[in-house]
Design an enzyme around this catalytic site. Structure first.
Site, PDB file in Angstrom:
ATOM      1  N   GLU A 131     -10.825 -26.327 -74.468  1.00 23.66           N
ATOM      2  CA  GLU A 131     -11.812 -26.496 -73.056  1.00 23.66           C
ATOM      3  C   GLU A 131     -10.504 -25.809 -72.118  1.00 23.66           C
ATOM      4  O   GLU A 131      -8.793 -26.353 -72.207  1.00 23.66           O
ATOM      5  CB  GLU A 131     -11.426 -27.328 -72.255  1.00 23.66           C
ATOM      6  CG  GLU A 131     -12.802 -28.271 -71.117  1.00 23.66           C
ATOM      7  CD  GLU A 131     -12.964 -29.340 -70.811  1.00 23.66           C
ATOM      8  OE1 GLU A 131     -12.997 -29.545 -70.072  1.00 23.66           O
ATOM      9  OE2 GLU A 131     -12.961 -30.557 -71.514  1.00 23.66           O
ATOM     10  N   ARG A 175      -5.176 -36.846 -84.363  1.00 23.54           N
ATOM     11  CA  ARG A 175      -5.021 -36.392 -83.151  1.00 23.54           C
ATOM     12  C   ARG A 175      -3.643 -36.908 -83.706  1.00 23.54           C
ATOM     13  O   ARG A 175      -2.715 -37.321 -83.886  1.00 23.54           O
ATOM     14  CB  ARG A 175      -5.500 -36.417 -82.006  1.00 23.54           C
ATOM     15  CG  ARG A 175      -5.506 -37.699 -81.210  1.00 23.54           C
ATOM     16  CD  ARG A 175      -5.207 -38.160 -79.867  1.00 23.54           C
ATOM     17  NE  ARG A 175      -6.683 -37.255 -79.444  1.00 23.54           N
ATOM     18  CZ  ARG A 175      -7.153 -36.368 -79.213  1.00 23.54           C
ATOM     19  NH1 ARG A 175      -6.250 -35.904 -77.960  1.00 23.54           N
ATOM     20  NH2 ARG A 175      -8.249 -36.026 -78.236  1.00 23.54           N
ATOM     21  N   LYS A 214      -3.888 -33.638 -71.368  1.00 20.22           N
ATOM     22  CA  LYS A 214      -4.419 -32.346 -70.179  1.00 20.22           C
ATOM     23  C   LYS A 214      -3.901 -32.809 -69.322  1.00 20.22           C
ATOM     24  O   LYS A 214      -3.279 -32.338 -68.327  1.00 20.22           O
ATOM     25  CB  LYS A 214      -5.001 -31.437 -70.811  1.00 20.22           C
ATOM     26  CG  LYS A 214      -4.781 -30.581 -71.527  1.00 20.22           C
ATOM     27  CD  LYS A 214      -5.639 -29.472 -71.716  1.00 20.22           C
ATOM     28  CE  LYS A 214      -6.905 -30.386 -72.535  1.00 20.22           C
ATOM     29  NZ  LYS A 214      -8.017 -29.076 -72.961  1.00 20.22           N
TER      30      LYS A 214
HETATM   31  P1  ATP Z   1      -6.567 -33.763 -73.971  1.00 17.59           P
HETATM   32  O1  ATP Z   1      -7.119 -34.920 -74.466  1.00 17.59           O
HETATM   33  O2  ATP Z   1      -5.091 -33.529 -73.784  1.00 17.59           O
HETATM   34  O3  ATP Z   1      -7.075 -33.234 -72.795  1.00 17.59           O
HETATM   35  P2  ATP Z   1      -8.421 -32.307 -75.150  1.00 17.59           P
HETATM   36  O4  ATP Z   1      -9.195 -32.538 -76.760  1.00 17.59           O
HETATM   37  O5  ATP Z   1      -9.726 -32.690 -74.380  1.00 17.59           O
HETATM   38  O6  ATP Z   1      -6.824 -33.056 -75.813  1.00 17.59           O
HETATM   39  P3  ATP Z   1      -9.811 -29.410 -75.839  1.00 17.59           P
HETATM   40  O7  ATP Z   1      -8.906 -28.213 -75.244  1.00 17.59           O
HETATM   41  O8  ATP Z   1     -10.486 -30.305 -75.969  1.00 17.59           O
HETATM   42  O9  ATP Z   1      -9.018 -30.592 -76.048  1.00 17.59           O
HETATM   43  O10 ATP Z   1      -9.228 -29.688 -77.367  1.00 17.59           O
HETATM   44  C1  ATP Z   1      -9.333 -28.329 -78.718  1.00 17.59           C
HETATM   45  C2  ATP Z   1      -8.757 -28.794 -79.588  1.00 17.59           C
HETATM   46  O11 ATP Z   1      -7.725 -29.606 -80.115  1.00 17.59           O
HETATM   47  C3  ATP Z   1      -9.607 -29.328 -80.063  1.00 17.59           C
HETATM   48  O12 ATP Z   1     -10.372 -29.229 -81.321  1.00 17.59           O
HETATM   49  C4  ATP Z   1      -9.487 -31.038 -80.137  1.00 17.59           C
HETATM   50  O13 ATP Z   1      -9.930 -32.274 -81.200  1.00 17.59           O
HETATM   51  C5  ATP Z   1      -7.826 -30.727 -80.936  1.00 17.59           C
HETATM   52  N1  ATP Z   1      -6.699 -31.589 -80.151  1.00 17.59           N
HETATM   53  C6  ATP Z   1      -6.442 -32.100 -78.640  1.00 17.59           C
HETATM   54  N2  ATP Z   1      -4.940 -32.794 -78.985  1.00 17.59           N
HETATM   55  C7  ATP Z   1      -4.832 -33.017 -80.065  1.00 17.59           C
HETATM   56  C8  ATP Z   1      -4.307 -33.710 -80.707  1.00 17.59           C
HETATM   57  N3  ATP Z   1      -3.517 -34.297 -79.997  1.00 17.59           N
HETATM   58  N4  ATP Z   1      -3.578 -33.297 -81.649  1.00 17.59           N
HETATM   59  C9  ATP Z   1      -4.358 -32.602 -82.341  1.00 17.59           C
HETATM   60  N5  ATP Z   1      -5.212 -31.554 -82.487  1.00 17.59           N
HETATM   61  C10 ATP Z   1      -6.013 -32.590 -80.787  1.00 17.59           C
HETATM   62 MG    MG Z   2     -11.874 -32.262 -74.372  1.00 15.69          MG
END
Ligand code: ATP
Ligand code: MG
Length: 557
Positions: free
Chosen positions: A38, A262, A272
């Site tokens: 995102e 994760r 983020k």
């Molecule tokens: P955050 O909670 O840090 O904002 P998010 O999951 O909302 O992370 P996205 O941009 O939606 O962030 O994630 C893009 C991809 O990265 C998704 O497939 C997500 O599952 C993966 N991802 C995000 N954080 C992690 C993590 N800590 N470990 C492994 N994969 C991750």
């Molecule tokens: Mg997200």
């Protein structure tokens, strides 16, 4: 040999097992994965794990990976983030087959919603969000449908058209999928699939005032792209039945979702939202402040893509949440930098040494750039009568086992001579002004006929040839192992000493030619790289990592 064998035989992770089975059984001819960030922040090391997994799988099995921006939330997304994400993925060493945006599919998703309504599988609900929540029930109590679920197909289609046309205000109506209000899985209790949001979108502008929810956008985007293996993190396990339900009822390409744990890392926060707080509230200078766990910060700090890929490989892919020790990441970067870093001598806290019997003023000594490198290239370092060594490498009254310089004691100056301390010169206040030594001409490194063995070897620079630089030394940004799981706000656990600046250090002159893409080991001090804040007047170096893990000892105490 043993080592290599182990690497080859390394067992498959559970996702690789699934992929191999799908290829073997003919379920998939090729695999297609995607990385779906995102664009609402910079990527962090957790994303790096997901990138390495998705792109790594495709690479290993001859498939491809799409980069898809999950830009269904118009409010938080920005082009700056899109650009940084692309830069980070490329820097990690991966290239996507296609660059897509969930917003490219808004028309298609709208049609999918219409299809569901026509099948009487979606309805417009006028309830307030609190009412919707209340009617949902609890994990132990089934939910109840309200009267809006009884609306006719025609009425739903008309209302949805009106929603799109902007007839209603934010929150006035939603579109819900008609799944099962009594399902044990709460996600299936008639989830909202469209909401009204009068907001400007970074790509579609003002074309839309209704936006699909994550669950209705993500799986369908996978399906539109013919993604075979849609890999996400564990919090989406309970969303999987819904993912499959949409695909089944829309009769579209059957992408499959798989979930892994994760990455969580000690002394780090990884969301983020939290990282954005650190930037906005000025706990750090920017998203790429070298103390941040973002990919751009690691890049600026001197980490290499190889070391991050190695780390991702070492931690593997798990099905259960865990907390990975930050030391493992540091181990990976140390291991790589040891192989590639150019050795340099830099004195952080100078003490002047005068070699009273030395008269040659044009001598150059030669030192290896990197003893680990097979090519054995060398550099030249000017030697002279007045040198700097580290203050801490001298003791007037040496402690036991202090094998460095002290009155009457001998040490070797790296790549040069053995010197012996003869006299300590003091300032009026009693502090040490300089140390006078004699050198042994026959002890020159590489041509040593002195027959002497000394225990200590010190780094040094020639006073008149030294160049200066600023150093930035970083420590962990948090004082506790798991700041997100402590009482109160995570920001209370910030380490106040995470940045130490040494404004002037003295370096051997060859460092003048430092390049941004080169890595350096300052002998006995740590690994460093040039920071982007460097200018013509002043070079600035970041400490990427220390030479040894000092925290390992701390933790054992
Ligand atoms: P955050 O909670 O840090 O904002 P998010 O999951 O909302 O992370 P996205 O941009 O939606 O962030 O994630 C893009 C991809 O990265 C998704 O497939 C997500 O599952 C993966 N991802 C995000 N954080 C992690 C993590 N800590 N470990 C492994 N994969 C991750
Ligand atoms: Mg997200």
């Amino acid at each position: 040999m043993e080592e290599i064998k182990k690497e080859e035989e390394k067992s498959l992770n559970f996702i690789e097992e699934i992929v191999e089975e799908d290829l073997r059984s003919g379920k998939n001819k090729n695999i297609l994965t995607r990385f779906p960030p995102e664009p609402n922040g910079y990527l962090h090391i957790g994303h790096a794990k997901s990138i390495c997994l998705n792109f790594g799988l495709a690479k290993k099995y001859g498939g491809k990976t799409n980069l898809r921006f999950d830009d269904t939330n118009p409010v938080t997304e920005e082009t700056e983030y899109v650009d940084s994400i692309k830069e980070d993925v490329r820097w990690l060493g991966f290239e996507w087959a296609n660059e897509f945006y969930a917003s490219d599919y808004f028309d298609q998703l709208y049609e999918f919603a219409v299809t569901l309504m026509k099948k009487n599988l979606a309805y417009v609900d006028d309830s307030k969000s609190e009412e919707i929540a209340a009617q949902k029930g609890t994990p132990t109590e089934p939910g109840k449908r309200n009267k809006y679920a009884e609306r006719s197909i025609e009425e739903n289609l008309q209302l949805f058209t009106d929603m799109r046309a902007g007839k209603y205000a934010d929150g006035e109506k939603v579109l819900r999928a008609k799944v099962d209000m009594t399902a044990a899985n709460m996600q299936l209790r008639d989830p909202i699939i469209y909401r009204i949001k009068h907001a400007h979108h970074h790509r579609t502008g003002d074309k839309w005032c209704i936006y699909p929810m994550y669950d209705f956008a993500h799986g369908q985007s996978d399906s539109i792209e013919n993604i075979t293996h849609s890999i996400c993190t564990l919090e989406f396990v309970t969303h999987r039945p819904l993912y499959d339900w949409f695909i089944e009822h829309l009769e579209i390409f059957p992408s499959k979702q798989y979930e892994f744990a994760r990455l969580n890392m000690t002394f780090t926060v990884m969301s983020k939202r939290k990282l954005l707080q650190l930037v906005n509230e000025k706990f750090v200078s920017s998203w790429d402040d070298p103390r941040m766990p973002t990919i751009s910060a690691y890049r600026r700090r001197g980490y290499t893509p190889e070391s991050i890929r190695k780390f991702a490989d070492k931690i593997g892919v798990q099905k259960r949440e865990n907390l990975i020790d930050l030391s493992l990441l540091e181990f990976c970067i140390r291991e790589h930098l040891n192989k590639i870093a150019h050795r340099k001598m830099v004195v952080f806290d100078p003490l002047k040494v005068v070699i009273t019997n030395y008269t040659d003023e044009n001598e150059i000594v030669v030192s290896e750039n990197n003893p680990e490198d097979e090519e054995k290239t060398t550099r030249e370092i000017p030697f002279s009568r007045e040198l700097y060594i580290e203050k801490e490498d001298f003791m007037e009254n040496p402690a036991k086992k202090f094998f460095r310089l002290a009155p009457g004691q001998k040490v070797r100056l790296k790549s040069a001579y053995i010197i012996q301390c003869e006299e300590v010169i003091k300032n009026a206040d009693g502090s040490i002004a300089e140390v006078r030594c004699i050198y042994l001409p026959e002890s020159k490194s590489g041509a040593d006929t002195s027959g002497l063995k000394v225990q200590g070897t010190l780094h040094w620079v020639s006073v008149k040839h030294a160049i200066t630089a600023e150093l930035r030394l970083y420590d962990r940004l948090f004082k506790v192992q798991d700041p997100s799981n402590e009482e109160g706000d995570f920001k209370e656990y910030i380490n106040p000493d995470s940045l130490q600046i040494i404004s002037t250090v003295y370096a051997e002159p060859s460092l003048k030619n430092a390049k941004f893409d080169e890595r350096y080991q300052f002998l006995r001090k740590g690994y460093f790289c040039l920071d982007k804040d460097s200018s013509e007047e002043k070079m600035v170096f970041n400490r990427t990592v220390s030479l040894k893990d000092t925290w390992a000892k701390e933790l054992k105490k």
